[in-house]
Design an enzyme around this catalytic site. Structure first.
Site, PDB file in Angstrom:
ATOM      1  N   LYS A  84      61.574  57.178  -1.618  1.00 13.82           N
ATOM      2  CA  LYS A  84      62.384  57.841  -2.638  1.00 13.82           C
ATOM      3  C   LYS A  84      63.828  57.872  -2.161  1.00 13.82           C
ATOM      4  CE  LYS A  84      63.797  61.833  -3.758  1.00 13.82           C
ATOM      5  NZ  LYS A  84      65.116  61.390  -4.238  1.00 13.82           N
ATOM      6  N   GLU A 104      65.408  63.923  10.317  1.00  7.49           N
ATOM      7  CA  GLU A 104      66.753  63.603  10.825  1.00  7.49           C
ATOM      8  C   GLU A 104      67.726  64.364   9.945  1.00  7.49           C
ATOM      9  OE1 GLU A 104      67.033  59.309  10.961  1.00  7.49           O
ATOM     10  OE2 GLU A 104      65.759  59.233  12.734  1.00  7.49           O
ATOM     11  N   CYS A 131      76.407  61.932   9.197  1.00  8.15           N
ATOM     12  CA  CYS A 131      75.767  63.024   9.929  1.00  8.15           C
ATOM     13  C   CYS A 131      76.328  63.119  11.341  1.00  8.15           C
ATOM     14  CB  CYS A 131      74.259  62.802   9.965  1.00  8.15           C
ATOM     15  SG  CYS A 131      73.799  61.176  10.565  1.00  8.15           S
ATOM     16  N   GLU A 184      78.528  72.250   8.385  1.00  9.29           N
ATOM     17  CA  GLU A 184      78.694  70.807   8.153  1.00  9.29           C
ATOM     18  C   GLU A 184      79.424  70.622   6.819  1.00  9.29           C
ATOM     19  OE1 GLU A 184      75.259  68.406   7.010  1.00  9.29           O
ATOM     20  OE2 GLU A 184      75.923  66.855   8.398  1.00  9.29           O
TER      21      GLU A 184
END
Ligand code: NAD
Length: 479
Positions: free
Chosen positions: A175, A251, A285, A379
């Site tokens: 997906k 992750e 990331c 973040e």
């Protein structure tokens, strides 16, 4: 308008309910394609196809060489159709074509070549025992893998999951993120063209909650879930997987620290630090979003770093020469904008940068922000970096480790002992010394703390995508 279908059991298909959603080009801010809106029914169809392909089909029963040959053909097709794949990601999420074509596509082809060869060449494990027995390990495929991917490196992250899963004999339901559907559908087409049996690689489009994503994580017929995305989503997926005791690999997000010592080659540090935070408009990331510079070189570093940031070319990601494109979607732009707008109130100063045209944010350098400011802790996933001076190595390491995240860190020094010492002290899954983003696919990749659970890469991918089985055999029986 173009239509982007699911690919289930080798067939391109609409959603069971006929629903569609729009894919928006973040540069023009216009819809450019309609995408099949997958729900529980579509996830169910895809899992059924993958289950059948695993339980009854040839894929898990082939030898590594035969499977590997198909994966190598797929890699060749990715290279051949590189322009189409790269443009798909560029239009879907605004990353400069130079980057999708020059980096993401070749790396995606490499993912298939590497994991095909790794599976074929991997040595087994034989354990001679004192008791006249002999043990060995079989690495057997697990079954159906659900791979749920983010939008920031669409094809590259998808192939990073799909390639090892397939190489070890599993079947897959992928997906892709809702913002970046197109390259996944092309990938599934190419897999069939390469000779992969129907049902081995299925693609279902849709969203996460109450949509195809959630359905994949709750289905007991799924044997492994590999997920890359936000830490909050990782927690939700982990809970869903726990209900079926399905192993997960997560992750997740990051808030990478980047330490520049006074004894660094300053220009090397500037060049890598620019790449570390402004590549892909900071939607990485691994971004080096917290920069700590030793006081003796702080002013000179900041002068060069600012000049290099201001010189980056912003604009249409489809045009050659563009280095920083728009953010990937309106929703994401609004999130990054709220961080930029809050910098002053949080006690920081925008040294350079700020909001740009449309959904763009200029390369933004923030100084003076207190350590507990949102911009220092959360973040942002945009082209925004906070810069702090430091005096001692111990102070820099403590500041770098003062985060719930731990995906990666960078350090710049010409002192070999310091490089090893600091690399060991940093709390992170990967540390880069005097470089950034260089990868060896055999190395473990993943994060500590809020940055993830588990590692992938090389033998670490084998651990996750296989069920290691111990076979113990008596070999010295009396005749
Ligand atoms: P996201 O968590 O919003 O979405 C990721 C994927 O999960 C999408 O496909 C989404 O549809 C799906 N999803 C969302 N909710 C779900 C649910 N409840 N159940 C099942 N699926 C669900 O993340 P994003 O915004 O696409 O990606 C950005 C994030 O990814 C950042 O935090 C970034 O740091 C992280 N990231 C991490 C790595 C890494 O290797 N550690 C690499 C790239 C990106």
């Amino acid at each position: 308008m173009d239509f982007i279908p699911h690919v289930i059991d080798g067939l391109e298909t609409e959603s069971a309910g006929g629903g569609r959603f729009a894919s928006v080009d973040p540069w023009t801010r216009k819809e450019w394609a309609e995408v099949a809106l997958g729900g529980k029914d579509d996830a169910d169809r895809a899992i059924t196809a993958a289950r059948r392909a695993f339980d009854e089909g040839p894929w898990p029963r082939m030898g590594y060489a035969e499977r590997g040959a198909i994966l190598h053909r797929l890699a060749d097709l990715i290279d051949e159709r590189g322009d189409e794949l790269a443009m798909a990601d560029t239009v879907d999420m605004g990353k400069p074509f130079a980057d999708t074509r020059g980096h993401d596509v070749p790396r995606s082809a490499l993912n298939f070549r590497f994991f095909a060869d790794h599976a074929k060449l991997a040595a087994g494990e034989a354990l001679p025992m004192d008791s006249g027995h002999h043990a060995y390990t079989r690495f057997e495929p697990t079954g159906v893998v659900a791979a749920i991917a983010p939008w920031n490196f669409p094809l590259m992250m998808e192939t990073w999951k799909v390639a090892p899963a397939l190489a070890w004999g599993n079947t897959v339901v992928l997906k892709p993120a809702e913002d970046t559907p197109y390259s996944a559908t092309i990938l599934a087409r190419l897999a069939l063209e390469a000779g992969m049996p129907p049902g081995v690689l299925n693609v279902v489009h849709g969203f996460g909650p109450d949509s195809a994503g959630q359905a994949l994580t709750e289905d007991p017929r799924v044997d492994r879930i590999t997920f890359t995305g936000e830490s909050g989503t990782g927690r939700i997926i982990s809970r869903a997987a726990a209900a079926n005791l399905t192993p997960v690999s997560l992750e997740l997000g990051g808030k990478g620290a980047n330490l520049v010592f006074a004894d660094a080659d300053l220009q090397v540090a500037v060049d890598w630090s620019i790449k570390a935070i402004f590549s892909n408009a900071g939607q990485v990331c691994l971004a080096g979003s917290r920069l700590y510079v030793q006081r003796e070189v702080y002013d000179e570093f900041l002068r060069r770093f600012t000049a290099a940031a201001d010189a980056l070319v912003m604009g249409d990601p489809k045009v050659a020469g563009t280095q920083v494109g728009p953010l990937a979607s309106e929703e994401h732009y609004k999130k990054v904008r709220s961080f930029v707008e809050g910098i002053g109130a949080d006690g920081g100063t925008i040294h350079t940068g700020g909001l740009g045209e449309g959904w763009s944010v200029r390369p933004t350098i923030v100084t003076g922000a207190p350590a507990d400011a949102r911009v220092c802790r959360e973040e942002i996933f945009g082209p925004v970096v906070v810069v702090h001076p430091f005096d001692t190595e111990a102070e820099a390491v403590a500041a770098a480790n003062d985060t719930p995240y731990g995906l990666n860190a960078m350090l710049f020094t010409e002192n070999l002992s310091r490089a090893h010492r600091v690399a060991a002290a940093l709390k992170a899954g990967t540390v880069w010394a005097n470089c950034f983003f260089i990868r060896d696919l055999r190395a473990p990749f993943g994060g500590v703390g809020d940055s993830g659970v588990g590692r992938e890469g090389g033998t670490f991918s084998r651990e996750f995508f296989t069920e290691p089985k111990a076979v113990v055999m008596a070999i010295a029986r009396e005749g």
